[in-house]
Design an enzyme around this catalytic site. Structure first.
Site, PDB file in Angstrom:
ATOM      1  N   HIS A 108      -9.375 -11.729  -2.013  1.00  0.00           N
ATOM      2  CA  HIS A 108      -8.606 -10.802  -1.612  1.00  0.00           C
ATOM      3  C   HIS A 108      -7.580 -10.621  -2.426  1.00  0.00           C
ATOM      4  O   HIS A 108      -6.624  -9.734  -2.507  1.00  0.00           O
ATOM      5  CB  HIS A 108      -8.223 -10.325   0.135  1.00  0.00           C
ATOM      6  CG  HIS A 108      -9.145 -10.200   0.806  1.00  0.00           C
ATOM      7  ND1 HIS A 108      -9.760  -9.256   1.409  1.00  0.00           N
ATOM      8  CD2 HIS A 108     -10.402 -11.137   1.948  1.00  0.00           C
ATOM      9  CE1 HIS A 108     -11.052  -9.159   2.409  1.00  0.00           C
ATOM     10  NE2 HIS A 108     -11.378 -10.844   2.424  1.00  0.00           N
ATOM     11  N   LYS A 127       3.324  -0.671   5.052  1.00  0.00           N
ATOM     12  CA  LYS A 127       2.065  -1.804   4.109  1.00  0.00           C
ATOM     13  C   LYS A 127       3.399  -3.012   4.175  1.00  0.00           C
ATOM     14  O   LYS A 127       4.698  -2.436   4.881  1.00  0.00           O
ATOM     15  CB  LYS A 127       1.993  -1.582   2.959  1.00  0.00           C
ATOM     16  CG  LYS A 127       2.699  -0.633   2.246  1.00  0.00           C
ATOM     17  CD  LYS A 127       2.273  -0.377   0.730  1.00  0.00           C
ATOM     18  CE  LYS A 127       1.221   1.224   0.256  1.00  0.00           C
ATOM     19  NZ  LYS A 127      -0.496   0.540   0.100  1.00  0.00           N
ATOM     20  N   ARG A 128       3.460  -4.320   4.282  1.00  0.00           N
ATOM     21  CA  ARG A 128       3.686  -4.564   4.142  1.00  0.00           C
ATOM     22  C   ARG A 128       4.458  -5.322   3.089  1.00  0.00           C
ATOM     23  O   ARG A 128       4.178  -4.110   1.806  1.00  0.00           O
ATOM     24  CB  ARG A 128       3.290  -6.360   3.849  1.00  0.00           C
ATOM     25  CG  ARG A 128       2.013  -7.458   4.574  1.00  0.00           C
ATOM     26  CD  ARG A 128       3.333  -7.053   5.857  1.00  0.00           C
ATOM     27  NE  ARG A 128       3.154  -8.134   5.429  1.00  0.00           N
ATOM     28  CZ  ARG A 128       3.503 -10.017   6.763  1.00  0.00           C
ATOM     29  NH1 ARG A 128       2.616  -9.852   7.024  1.00  0.00           N
ATOM     30  NH2 ARG A 128       4.100 -11.165   5.565  1.00  0.00           N
ATOM     31  N   LYS A 183       4.120  -3.681  -3.836  1.00  0.00           N
ATOM     32  CA  LYS A 183       4.323  -2.583  -3.261  1.00  0.00           C
ATOM     33  C   LYS A 183       4.785  -1.838  -4.527  1.00  0.00           C
ATOM     34  O   LYS A 183       4.554  -0.503  -3.320  1.00  0.00           O
ATOM     35  CB  LYS A 183       3.755  -2.699  -2.106  1.00  0.00           C
ATOM     36  CG  LYS A 183       2.220  -3.945  -1.560  1.00  0.00           C
ATOM     37  CD  LYS A 183       2.231  -4.138   0.059  1.00  0.00           C
ATOM     38  CE  LYS A 183       1.053  -4.789   0.110  1.00  0.00           C
ATOM     39  NZ  LYS A 183      -0.187  -4.456   0.103  1.00  0.00           N
ATOM     40  N   THR A 197      -6.391  -0.673   1.673  1.00  0.00           N
ATOM     41  CA  THR A 197      -7.021   0.049   2.982  1.00  0.00           C
ATOM     42  C   THR A 197      -5.884   1.432   3.340  1.00  0.00           C
ATOM     43  O   THR A 197      -6.741   2.867   4.137  1.00  0.00           O
ATOM     44  CB  THR A 197      -7.888  -0.584   3.901  1.00  0.00           C
ATOM     45  OG1 THR A 197      -6.391  -2.081   4.085  1.00  0.00           O
ATOM     46  CG2 THR A 197      -9.057  -1.641   3.281  1.00  0.00           C
ATOM     47  N   LYS A 210      -7.535   5.066   5.084  1.00  0.00           N
ATOM     48  CA  LYS A 210      -7.004   6.032   6.444  1.00  0.00           C
ATOM     49  C   LYS A 210      -6.001   7.063   6.138  1.00  0.00           C
ATOM     50  O   LYS A 210      -6.552   8.067   7.016  1.00  0.00           O
ATOM     51  CB  LYS A 210      -6.092   4.787   6.868  1.00  0.00           C
ATOM     52  CG  LYS A 210      -6.605   3.360   7.553  1.00  0.00           C
ATOM     53  CD  LYS A 210      -6.084   2.604   7.904  1.00  0.00           C
ATOM     54  CE  LYS A 210      -6.771   0.928   8.032  1.00  0.00           C
ATOM     55  NZ  LYS A 210      -6.086  -0.053   8.025  1.00  0.00           N
TER      56      LYS A 210
HETATM   57  C1  26Q Z   1      -2.390 -18.433   2.369  1.00  0.00           C
HETATM   58  C2  26Q Z   1      -2.358 -19.341   2.873  1.00  0.00           C
HETATM   59  C3  26Q Z   1      -1.354 -20.011   3.786  1.00  0.00           C
HETATM   60  C4  26Q Z   1      -0.550 -19.017   4.827  1.00  0.00           C
HETATM   61  C5  26Q Z   1      -0.768 -17.772   3.478  1.00  0.00           C
HETATM   62  C6  26Q Z   1      -1.848 -17.588   3.162  1.00  0.00           C
HETATM   63  C7  26Q Z   1      -1.779 -16.135   3.158  1.00  0.00           C
HETATM   64  C8  26Q Z   1      -2.547 -15.016   4.051  1.00  0.00           C
HETATM   65  C9  26Q Z   1      -2.306 -13.502   4.090  1.00  0.00           C
HETATM   66  C10 26Q Z   1      -2.542 -15.312   1.780  1.00  0.00           C
HETATM   67  C11 26Q Z   1      -2.687 -13.969   2.150  1.00  0.00           C
HETATM   68  C12 26Q Z   1      -2.851 -12.983   2.421  1.00  0.00           C
HETATM   69  C13 26Q Z   1      -3.300 -11.704   3.190  1.00  0.00           C
HETATM   70  C14 26Q Z   1      -3.756 -11.154   1.442  1.00  0.00           C
HETATM   71  C15 26Q Z   1      -4.065  -9.734   2.190  1.00  0.00           C
HETATM   72  O1  26Q Z   1      -3.982  -8.822   3.079  1.00  0.00           O
HETATM   73  N1  26Q Z   1      -4.780  -9.013   1.089  1.00  0.00           N
HETATM   74  C16 26Q Z   1      -5.200  -7.888   0.980  1.00  0.00           C
HETATM   75  O2  26Q Z   1      -6.437  -7.473   1.358  1.00  0.00           O
HETATM   76  C17 26Q Z   1      -7.040  -6.797   1.388  1.00  0.00           C
HETATM   77  C18 26Q Z   1      -8.597  -6.634   2.235  1.00  0.00           C
HETATM   78  O3  26Q Z   1      -9.293  -6.317   1.678  1.00  0.00           O
HETATM   79  C19 26Q Z   1      -6.287  -5.548   0.311  1.00  0.00           C
HETATM   80  O4  26Q Z   1      -7.211  -4.452   0.949  1.00  0.00           O
HETATM   81  C20 26Q Z   1      -5.394  -5.485  -0.224  1.00  0.00           C
HETATM   82  O5  26Q Z   1      -5.170  -4.909  -1.270  1.00  0.00           O
HETATM   83  C21 26Q Z   1      -4.846  -6.766  -0.354  1.00  0.00           C
HETATM   84  O6  26Q Z   1      -3.170  -7.471  -0.762  1.00  0.00           O
END
Ligand code: 26Q
Length: 844
Positions: A365, A565-566, A571, A673, A677
C-alpha cells in the site's frame, strides 16, 4: 381489531415485533422501562432486537461454507475501519423506512439513536477503510471469507484542536457495552513469545525447534457481524474476528508485579490496548512486533482449526485456504505457517514452504521508504526465536539460489537479501513467501515493478499484479447520500447498488436542464445539511480545550472545496493552504476581484509524533482564524478545519463536496480512495497524475476532467527544481511564502517558529514533495475551477458525467478481480436447506 391487507399486515407485524423486542430487551437486559431509558440505552436494546434478524443468516452462512467444504479467503489486517455497524446492518437489510417507523412509534429520533454508536476506530486511514470496504463487498457478493484483526481498546485517538493545536485524546469506543460483538470463549488460543529455541530434528531429520521458558499469552476473539446487501438470495453475514488479550487473567504476571515490576507485569494483558497511531511510518517498537505476531499466530491457529473440522490431513490445505495480508504488517504469517506445518503437523520443509506460498498473497500500500517495515534482528530473535530461525533459513536458501543465477554478484545478493544490515526486511519476506504481490493502482504497480522491487520483479515477474482499489457504493452513496441516491434510482433504477457499472446510464441525464437543476438542488441541500452539522458540532476551542466560540457563518452559495485525508507532506495540504493564502491576498489587494466565493474544508489526523504534519494543521487553523475574522473577505473566503475525521464524519462531508482535492506529489499516493468517494458523490477533482486519479481521469475522459495539473511522476524524476526561482518568477507565490515568515498569521512566538520551519522546508532545493514546483500549475487549475463554477449548468453536467463514469471504482469490481485472479474463490450463497433448518428451529 384493524384489518390490514396482507402486505401492510406483514409490515405492521414487523414493526410491532421490533417494538416489542426492543421493549423486552430494555427491561430484561438493561433493567429500564422505555419511558426512563436514555437514548444510549435505547440504542443498545434496539440493536439487540435487530441483531436477532441477522443471527440466523450468520449461522447459516458459516454452516454453508463448512458443508460445501469451499476454499475460504482469510483477510488479515492490523487495521479495520468498518464505521457504525448498526447503520451498515440497516442498509444491508434495506430496512431503513421500517426502522424509522419503529423509532417513531417509540418516540425516539432515528438519527439521534444511530449517532449513539461510536465508530470502531481500529485503523489509521486508507488501508483500514479498504479492508472494511472489501469485507462488505465480500459479504454482498456472497464469497466464503472471514477477516481477522485486533480489538484495540483504544482505537485511533480522538483529535481535538485547541486553538489550532492538535491534541490527542484517548478514544474509548468500548466505554458503553457494544451490542455488535460476540465474545467467543471457546475459540481462545495461546500465543508464545520469547524463550529459547532448542533445536531438534523432525521426522525428516530436518531442523525443528522446541521452545523453552517462553511467555504464554492467551488471546480471546470477539466476532463482529458484517451484513451483506440483500439481493435475490438471502443476505450473507461474514465475520470480522478481533483478538484481545485483555480478558485473560493468566496474562497478568503476578510475580513480576509482586517484585515491583509493574510495567512488565501488565505487558501481556495490555498488548491489544492501543492501535499504533502512525501511518506511513515504521516505528520498530517491541509491542508493535508482538501485536503483529499475536494477530498472525492466533489467526493461523484459528484457520487451521477450521480446516481440520472437515479434514484429517493437510493434503487439501493449499486448495482450501487463501490468506491475504494487508501490507506487510501480518507478513509473519509466512514463517509461522511454515513453523506450524513442519513442527506441529510433520510436514517437510520443502512441502511447508510450497504450502505457505500457495496460500499467501500480499498487497503493498505504499512506496514511501520510511513506511517499509523492518525489524531489528536482535529484537526478533529475542521475541520470536523460532520464527527468526525460519526466516534465516528461508533467506539462506534464497541467497543460494540467487548465487546460482547470478554467480559472482555478491552486491546483488546483498540487495535482495531479506536480512540486511541487522534488519529483517518484511516486504522482501512477503514477496518471497507469497504467490502474488499486488499494487493498488496501475501507476503504483508500475513503480513497484520498475523501481522499488525491480530486482524481485526480474526474478519473479509472474508474482506481480495490479488491482486498483475500490469503494463500496452502499456506504458511500446509498447510505450517506440518500438525496442523490434516490434521484439516481429514479432515473436509472436501483441496479447500480449491486452493479456499479450500471451507473453509466446516468450519462443520458447530463444535458436536460431540468435534470441539471435537480442535481444542483440536491447538492445545495447536502451543503445545507453539512452547514447545519458544522454549526452544531464544530465549535472552536481555546488553548485549554474549552469550547468558546461558534464556527464561522458559512454560505451555501460558496464553492465547497474539500481536502479530507491524513495530514502528510506528500498529500500536500501545504500547497492547498498556500493557494488559499494567495487567494486571500488577491482579494485584499483588489476589492474588485472576480474570484468566486469559496469555503475550504480540511479534515484529517496527523500522526502524534509527526511534528511537521502538526505544524501544517496549526498553519491551516491560524490562516482560518485570520481569514474568517476579516470583514474584507467575509462572504468570499472561509476556511474550516473539521476536527476528528472518521468514517462517520466522511459520510457527512462527502455528499456536500463540490471540489475534491487530490493533489499528492505524483508517484507517492499509492491509490487513494477518498478521490473515488468524492467523485461518486458529484464532486469534481482537482488533481495530479497520481494513484487512481489517473485511472479516474481515463474513465471520465479529459474533457470532463478539467482540473488536472502538475508534473507526472516521470517528469518529477527528471526535474531540476529550484524553489527560489519559482518564487522569483511568481511574485504572488513569493508573497504567500513571505507570510510564513513575517507573522501575518502567527499569533505567538511558537507559531512563528513553526511557520518559519515550514517555510524552510518548502524552499529547500531537496524538498522531496516538490510543492512549489506544482504550485503555479495548481494556481492556474484553480482559476479554471472559478471559471467553470460561474456556469452552474455546465458544472452540473460535468459532475453528473463524473458520477456516471465511476462504475469501475466499486470495491465489488476489485473483489471480483482478486477472487478470479489471486484467490480463485467462488461465491457460495447460503444453502436454502440449512437456512430453513435454522429458521424452523430458532426463528419466530
Ligand atoms: C507500520 C509499522 C508500524 C506502525 C504503523 C505502520 C503503518 C500503518 C499504517 C504503515 C502504513 C500504514 C498505512 C498505509 C496506508 O493507509 N496506505 C494507503 O492505503 C490506501 C489503500 O490501499 C491507498 O489508497 C493510499 O493511497 C495509501 O496511502
Amino acid at each position: 381489531m384493524t384489518l390490514y391487507p396482507p402486505q401492510v399486515k406483514n409490515i405492521e407485524y414487523q414493526i410491532e415485533s421490533l417494538v416489542d423486542k426492543t421493549r423486552r430487551y430494555l427491561l430484561t437486559t438493561l433493567g429500564r422501562t422505555l419511558e426512563e431509558a436514555t437514548d444510549q440505552e435505547f440504542y443498545h436494546a434496539f440493536s439487540l432486537a435487530l441483531r436477532e434478524t441477522i443471527m440466523i443468516n450468520w449461522q447459516a452462512a458459516a454452516h454453508t461454507f463448512l458443508k460445501n467444504d469451499v476454499r475460504m479467503l482469510y483477510y488479515i489486517s492490523l487495521e479495520h475501519l468498518p464505521g457504525k455497524i448498526l447503520s451498515q446492518t440497516i442498509t444491508g437489510l434495506q430496512k431503513e423506512e421500517l426502522l424509522q417507523k419503529v423509532m417513531m412509534r417509540m418516540k425516539r429520533a432515528y438519527n439521534t439513536i444511530l449517532e449513539c454508536e461510536r465508530d470502531p476506530g481500529l485503523g489509521n486511514g486508507g488501508l483500514g477503510r479498504l479492508a472494511s470496504c472489501f469485507l462488505e463487498s465480500l459479504a454482498t457478493l456472497q464469497y466464503p471469507a472471514q477477516a481477522y484483526g485486533l480489538r484495540y481498546h483504544y482505537g485511533i485517538f480522538e483529535q481535538q484542536l485547541w486553538d489550532g493545536e492538535q491534541v490527542e485524546i484517548p478514544d474509548c469506543w468500548l466505554i458503553s457495552e457494544n451490542p455488535w460483538q460476540f465474545r467467543r470463549d471457546l475459540r481462545r488460543v495461546s500465543v508464545k513469545f520469547g524463550g529459547h529455541a532448542k533445536a531438534k530434528a523432525n521426522v525428516y531429520e530436518e531442523p525443528s525447534y522446541d521452545l523453552e521458558n517462553f511467555d504464554e499469552v492467551w488471546v480471546l476473539p470477539y466476532d463482529v457481524p458484517i451484513v451483506g446487501f440483500q439481493t435475490k438470495n438471502p443476505f450473507s453475514v461474514l465475520t470480522l474476528r478481533l483478538w484481545s488479550t485483555k480478558e485473560s487473567p493468566r496474562n497478568f504476571h503476578l510475580q513480576r508485579f509482586n517484585a515491583g515490576r509493574l510495567d512488565e507485569a501488565a505487558e501481556n494483558t495490555t498488548l491489544t490496548d492501543v492501535l499504533y497511531p502512525s501511518d506511513h511510518h515504521e516505528t520498530g517498537k517491541r509491542i508493535r512486533l508482538k501485536q503483529e505476531f499475536l494477530l498472525v499466530s492466533a489467526s493461523l491457529q484459528d484457520i487451521i482449526r477450521h480446516y481440520l473440522f472437515t479434514h484429517d490431513n493437510f493434503k487439501a490445505f493449499p486448495d482450501k485456504v487463501r490468506i491475504q495480508i494487508n501490507d506487510t504488517h501480518p507478513s509473519l504469517v509466512i514463517p509461522e505457517l511454515i513453523r506450524l506445518l513442519t513442527h506441529k503437523y510433520d510436514i517437510s520443509w520443502q512441502k511447508a514452504c510450497e504450502i505457505a506460498e500457495s496460500c499467501t498473497s500480499y498487497t503493498n500500500h505504499t512506496i514511501l521508504q520510511e513506511a517499509l517495515e523492518e525489524w531489528d534482528t536482535k529484537l526478533m530473535q529475542t521475541q520470536l526465536p523460532r520464527q527468526y530461525e525460519i526466516i534465516e533459513r528461508l533467506n539462506a536458501n534464497f541467497c543460494t539460489s540467487i548465487r546460482k543465477t547470478y554467480p559472482n554478484d555478491e552486491a546483488k545478493v546483498r540487495r535482495l537479501s531479506i536480512i540486511q544490515d541487522g534488519k529483517v526486511r518484511m516486504a522482501k519476506l512477503a514477496i518471497l513467501g507469497s504467490h502474488t504481490i499486488n499494487g493498488v493502482a496501475q501507476l503504483h504497480t508500475k513503480i513497484l515493478k520498475e523501481d522499488l522491487f525491480r530486482e524481485f520483479y526480474d526474478l519473479f515477474p509472474d508474482k506481480f499484479s495490479s488491482i486498483t482499489n475500490g469503494i463500496t457504493q452502499r456506504r458511500f452513496l446509498l447510505q450517506c447520500n440518500p438525496l442523490l441516491s434516490s434521484w439516481i434510482t429514479k432515473r436509472i433504477g436501483d441496479g447500480w447498488i449491486t452493479d456499479l457499472s450500471q451507473i453509466s446510464k446516468l450519462n443520458a441525464f447530463t444535458h436536460d436542464a431540468a435534470d441539471l437543476e435537480t442535481f444542483l438542488a440536491i447538492k445545495r441541500r447536502c451543503k445545507e445539511n453539512l452547514i447545519d452539522f458544522i454549526q452544531e458540532n464544530c465549535k472552536l476551542r481555546d488553548q485549554k480545550g474549552v469550547i468558546v466560540s461558534p464556527p464561522p457563518v458559512i454560505y451555501p452559495d460558496s464553492l465547497f472545496d474539500v481536502q479530507i485525508k491524513r495530514i502528510h507532506e506528500y498529500k500536500r495540504q501545504l500547497m492547498h493552504i498556500l493557494h488559499l493564502i494567495m487567494l486571500y491576498q488577491e482579494m485584499k489587494t483588489n476589492p474588485n476581484h472576480e474570484r468566486i466565493p469559496r469555503t475550504a474544508i480540511f479534515a484529517g489526523k496527523a500522526a502524534a509524533q509527526y511534528e511537521t504534519a502538526k505544524a501544517i494543521i496549526r498553519l491551516i487553523a491560524s490562516v482560518a482564524h485570520k481569514v474568517n475574522h476579516d470583514e474584507d473577505v467575509s462572504g468570499h473566503l472561509r476556511i474550516l478545519f473539521i476536527e476528528n475525521y472518521s468514517v462517520t464524519k466522511a459520510e457527512r462531508i462527502i455528499p456536500a463536496a463540490e471540489l475534491s482535492e487530490q493533489i499528492s506529489t505524483a508517484g507517492m499516493e499509492a491509490s487513494g480512495t477518498g478521490n473515488m468517494k468524492l467523485a461518486l458523490n458529484g464532486a469534481l477533482t482537482i488533481g495530479t497524475e497520481d494513484g487512481a486519479n489517473i485511472e479516474m481521469r481515463r474513465a471520465i475522459g479529459d474533457a470532463n476532467w478539467p482540473f488536472r495539473f502538475g508534473c507526472t511522476a516521470d517528469e518529477l524524476a527528471k526535474a531540476s527544481y529550484s524553489p527560489q526561482n519559482i518564487a522569483k518568477e511568481h511574485p504572488n507565490i513569493a508573497l504567500a511564502l513571505e507570510t510564513l515568515k513575517n507573522r501575518t498569521f502567527a499569533r505567538n512566538d511558537e507559531e512563528h517558529f513553526l511557520f518559519c520551519d515550514l517555510y524552510n522546508r518548502l524552499t529547500q532545493n531537496f524538498d522531496r514533495y516538490h510543492t512549489l514546483l506544482d504550485l503555479p500549475s495548481y494556481y492556474e487549475a484553480q482559476k479554471k475551477v472559478d471559471a467553470l463554477y460561474q456556469d452552474p449548468m455546465k458544472w452540473a453536467s460535468c459532475a453528473i458525467h463524473n458520477v456516471a463514469c465511476m462504475g469501475m471504482f466499486s470495491s465489488d469490481r476489485a473483489i471480483q478481480h482478486y477472487s478470479k485472479d489471486i484467490w480463485r474463490i467462488q461465491p457460495c450463497p447460503i444453502d436454502k436447506d440449512i437456512l430453513d433448518h435454522i429458521q424452523n428451529a430458532y426463528g419466530h
